[in-house]
Design a protein around this motif. Sequence first.
Motif, short mmCIF file in Angstrom:
data_model
loop_
_atom_site.label_atom_id
_atom_site.label_comp_id
_atom_site.label_asym_id
_atom_site.label_seq_id
_atom_site.Cartn_x
_atom_site.Cartn_y
_atom_site.Cartn_z
N ARG A 56 0.80 -1.23 0.00
CA ARG A 56 0.00 0.00 0.00
C ARG A 56 0.83 1.28 0.00
O ARG A 56 0.28 2.37 0.09
N ILE A 57 2.15 1.17 -0.05
CA ILE A 57 3.03 2.32 -0.24
C ILE A 57 3.98 1.93 -1.36
O ILE A 57 4.57 0.85 -1.31
N TYR A 68 8.33 6.55 9.78
CA TYR A 68 7.20 5.64 9.64
C TYR A 68 6.92 4.95 10.96
O TYR A 68 7.86 4.56 11.67
N GLU A 140 0.20 -2.17 10.44
CA GLU A 140 0.14 -1.00 9.58
C GLU A 140 1.51 -0.33 9.52
O GLU A 140 2.24 -0.26 10.51
N ARG A 142 2.81 3.30 8.33
CA ARG A 142 2.31 4.59 7.86
C ARG A 142 3.29 5.70 8.21
O ARG A 142 3.98 5.67 9.23
N GLN A 143 3.32 6.70 7.33
CA GLN A 143 4.20 7.82 7.55
C GLN A 143 3.67 8.68 8.68
O GLN A 143 2.46 8.89 8.82
#
Length: 147
Positions: A56-57, A68, A140, A142-143
């Motif tokens: 997803r990235i 992250y 997850e 995520r940034q």
Amino acid sequence: VEKEGVADDYNHYRSVALDSTPTRAVSIVTTDVMTALAHYFSMKDGDLGENILVGRILFDDIQVHQHYKVGNDVILQVTEPMIPCANLCKLPCINNESLPPKERIEKCRTLLEFLDAPGDGFRGWYAQVITGGEITVGDEFRQVENV
């Protein structure tokens, strides 16, 4: 995940030649890169020795200095793109003994050129651990901004 890296992970080059530098504690690869490597070279997840495989990235979305959060606690800072190593040519999907030596050498050269594409290449990213903790498959990634 600890400041030194992922528990029970050993990288000889990082540990010996680089004196266990914390800026290369964790290796990150994205699924868009692995999908391309699977298509062109029959590589599988884990073949690059990645500690974290991220979905997803996209590879191009990750930049040096970004932070992250992984799971609930772990915070990583991306420190540099990974440079392809000729040891990758030892992988069975590249160094297939059923192929003539010239084909194996060409396959190796093509892989290293693919991974060392202009810009930051496609090998993956190194990160240092800002905050350690436990991570599991499916967490997850995520940034985060203000760390």
